[in-house]
Scaffold this motif. Structure first.
Motif, PDB file in Angstrom:
ATOM      1  N   LEU A  45       0.835  -1.198   0.000  1.00 19.72           N
ATOM      2  CA  LEU A  45       0.000   0.000   0.000  1.00 19.72           C
ATOM      3  C   LEU A  45       0.876   1.256   0.000  1.00 19.72           C
ATOM      4  CD1 LEU A  45      -2.654  -0.920   2.754  1.00 19.72           C
ATOM      5  CD2 LEU A  45      -2.978  -0.984   0.268  1.00 19.72           C
ATOM      6  N   GLU A  47       0.128   4.076   1.221  1.00 16.28           N
ATOM      7  CA  GLU A  47      -0.008   4.704   2.537  1.00 16.28           C
ATOM      8  C   GLU A  47       0.934   4.067   3.553  1.00 16.28           C
ATOM      9  OE1 GLU A  47      -4.127   4.853   0.554  1.00 16.28           O
ATOM     10  OE2 GLU A  47      -2.498   3.392   0.772  1.00 16.28           O
ATOM     11  N   CYS A 187     -15.682  -0.547   4.005  1.00 21.33           N
ATOM     12  CA  CYS A 187     -14.741  -0.123   5.050  1.00 21.33           C
ATOM     13  C   CYS A 187     -15.426   0.170   6.384  1.00 21.33           C
ATOM     14  CB  CYS A 187     -13.915   1.077   4.595  1.00 21.33           C
ATOM     15  SG  CYS A 187     -12.744   0.667   3.277  1.00 21.33           S
ATOM     16  N   LEU A 217      -4.192   7.232   9.514  1.00 25.68           N
ATOM     17  CA  LEU A 217      -4.906   6.463   8.503  1.00 25.68           C
ATOM     18  C   LEU A 217      -5.278   5.121   9.124  1.00 25.68           C
ATOM     19  CD1 LEU A 217      -5.334   6.638   5.170  1.00 25.68           C
ATOM     20  CD2 LEU A 217      -3.890   4.605   5.353  1.00 25.68           C
ATOM     21  N   VAL A 219      -6.312   1.294   8.737  1.00 29.32           N
ATOM     22  CA  VAL A 219      -6.290   0.146   7.829  1.00 29.32           C
ATOM     23  C   VAL A 219      -6.811  -1.080   8.572  1.00 29.32           C
ATOM     24  CG1 VAL A 219      -4.872  -1.365   6.396  1.00 29.32           C
ATOM     25  CG2 VAL A 219      -4.344   1.082   6.535  1.00 29.32           C
ATOM     26  N   ASP A 251     -10.320   3.655   6.619  1.00 31.08           N
ATOM     27  CA  ASP A 251      -9.947   4.270   5.345  1.00 31.08           C
ATOM     28  C   ASP A 251      -9.680   3.203   4.294  1.00 31.08           C
ATOM     29  OD1 ASP A 251      -9.789   7.155   6.152  1.00 31.08           O
ATOM     30  OD2 ASP A 251      -8.315   6.320   7.549  1.00 31.08           O
ATOM     31  N   VAL A 252      -9.109   2.091   4.737  1.00 29.65           N
ATOM     32  CA  VAL A 252      -8.746   0.991   3.835  1.00 29.65           C
ATOM     33  C   VAL A 252      -9.044  -0.329   4.528  1.00 29.65           C
ATOM     34  CG1 VAL A 252      -6.865  -0.115   2.536  1.00 29.65           C
ATOM     35  CG2 VAL A 252      -6.871   2.377   2.829  1.00 29.65           C
ATOM     36  N   VAL A 259      -8.037  -5.059  -1.908  1.00 30.62           N
ATOM     37  CA  VAL A 259      -7.962  -3.797  -1.182  1.00 30.62           C
ATOM     38  C   VAL A 259      -9.243  -3.011  -1.440  1.00 30.62           C
ATOM     39  CG1 VAL A 259      -6.731  -1.617  -0.887  1.00 30.62           C
ATOM     40  CG2 VAL A 259      -5.449  -3.720  -1.351  1.00 30.62           C
ATOM     41  N   TYR A 260      -9.948  -2.672  -0.377  1.00 31.68           N
ATOM     42  CA  TYR A 260     -11.157  -1.863  -0.472  1.00 31.68           C
ATOM     43  C   TYR A 260     -10.882  -0.510   0.170  1.00 31.68           C
ATOM     44  CZ  TYR A 260     -13.056  -6.527  -1.209  1.00 31.68           C
ATOM     45  OH  TYR A 260     -13.294  -7.802  -1.664  1.00 31.68           O
ATOM     46  N   ARG A 261     -11.334   0.547  -0.512  1.00 30.15           N
ATOM     47  CA  ARG A 261     -11.096   1.881  -0.012  1.00 30.15           C
ATOM     48  C   ARG A 261     -12.396   2.591   0.299  1.00 30.15           C
ATOM     49  NH1 ARG A 261      -5.913   3.398  -0.316  1.00 30.15           N
ATOM     50  NH2 ARG A 261      -4.517   2.040  -1.514  1.00 30.15           N
ATOM     51  N   ARG A 262     -12.352   3.402   1.311  1.00 30.52           N
ATOM     52  CA  ARG A 262     -13.521   4.151   1.725  1.00 30.52           C
ATOM     53  C   ARG A 262     -13.906   5.164   0.653  1.00 30.52           C
ATOM     54  NH1 ARG A 262     -13.726   7.567   7.362  1.00 30.52           N
ATOM     55  NH2 ARG A 262     -15.860   8.349   7.212  1.00 30.52           N
ATOM     56  N   SER A 263     -15.197   5.197   0.328  1.00 26.29           N
ATOM     57  CA  SER A 263     -15.677   6.150  -0.668  1.00 26.29           C
ATOM     58  C   SER A 263     -15.601   7.562  -0.108  1.00 26.29           C
ATOM     59  CB  SER A 263     -17.127   5.838  -1.043  1.00 26.29           C
ATOM     60  OG  SER A 263     -17.221   4.536  -1.593  1.00 26.29           O
TER      61      SER A 263
END
Length: 265
Positions: A45, A47, A187, A217, A219, A251-252, A259-263
């Motif tokens: 990642l 991040e 998330c 952040l 995760v 956030d992730v 890997v899923y990310r927050r909209s």
């Protein structure tokens, strides 16, 4: 309002039960395989690569018996992830649960202020008796010593550092690896009901604002069995993931190689 909170609490309880039932049957081999994939994915990642200070939970050691009496303690192992962090030159902080009285008066007041801001009426009587601290651990050998002690005593509770620099008394954390019991691809997460991480994250964000810097952040890492399904809802009328005002959104989220990310809000 009280009725809606009760419905959400019931939905969270049902989701915890359903996921825990699934986790009773996950083999140790699968946990290790998934955990290693997750450690590699987190390492990739951007991040993670840019983070200098990282807070990581210590996984709970569990028996190999299938089915287990309970699946509530089954989670992603963090040993490979922690080793990677040291190998990558990160400053690593591990959790320790302490009595709230060990927090400074200023920090306690900041938490009370953060709690008041969470609620629409500006007031909250909630104040936990125990609190999570993130303490800096010297090196990977010190982590291994904690794990060896765990094995020698056959104590399956979480091992903690006994001392170390407190993240909230220095520069804070850039990234936190957050545990949980239930997760969604959006998330969202449901913990085990103690509120340790929700409280710590809220306090960290409040202190970060005081410092004039971004908060950490978040995760989340999850076994595939921890991802919520449509039939996990307690009530057919609930078509959203049940969250209360204090529940911290990630956030992730990393699930094996996904890997899923927050909209964006």
């Amino acid at each position: 309002m009280v009725e809606s909170l009760a419905v959400i609490a019931a939905a969270k309880k049902q989701m915890r039960w359903r996921i825990a039932e699934r986790l009773k049957y996950v083999t140790q081999e699968s946990i290790i395989e998934q955990s290693n994939k997750i450690a590699d994915t987190v390492r990739s990642l951007p991040e993670y690569k840019s983070a200098k200070t990282i807070g990581v939970y210590m996984h709970m050691e569990i028996p190999n018996a299938i089915p287990r009496k309970s699946g509530r303690n089954v989670e992603v192992r963090t040993d490979a992830l922690i080793k990677n962090a040291f190998d990558d030159g990160k400053l690593v902080f591990l959790p320790r649960i302490t009595h709230t009285s060990q927090l400074s008066e200023d920090v306690q007041n900041l938490f009370r202020s953060a709690q008041s801001q969470l609620y629409s009426n500006g007031q909250s009587n909630y104040f936990p008796s125990r609190f999570l601290k993130m303490l800096k651990i010297r090196d990977h050998a010190a982590v291994q010593a904690l794990l060896m002690k765990n094995e020698e005593t056959h104590d399956f509770t979480i091992k903690e550092p006994s001392e170390g620099e407190d993240a909230l008394e220095t520069s804070g954390l850039d990234l936190i690896i957050v545990p949980g019991l239930v997760f969604s691809k959006a998330c969202e997460r449901i913990g085990r009901g103690k509120g340790f991480y929700d409280n710590f994250i809220e306090l960290h964000r409040t202190i970060s604002q005081k410092w004039g810097r971004d908060g950490p952040l978040l995760v989340g890492i999850a076994l595939r069995e921890q991802l919520v399904r449509k039939d996990d809802a307690a009530d057919a009328s609930i078509d959203e993931f049940p969250c209360e005002v204090h529940d911290q959104k990630l956030d992730v989220l990393v699930v094996e190689t996904d890997v899923y990310r927050r909209s964006p809000r």
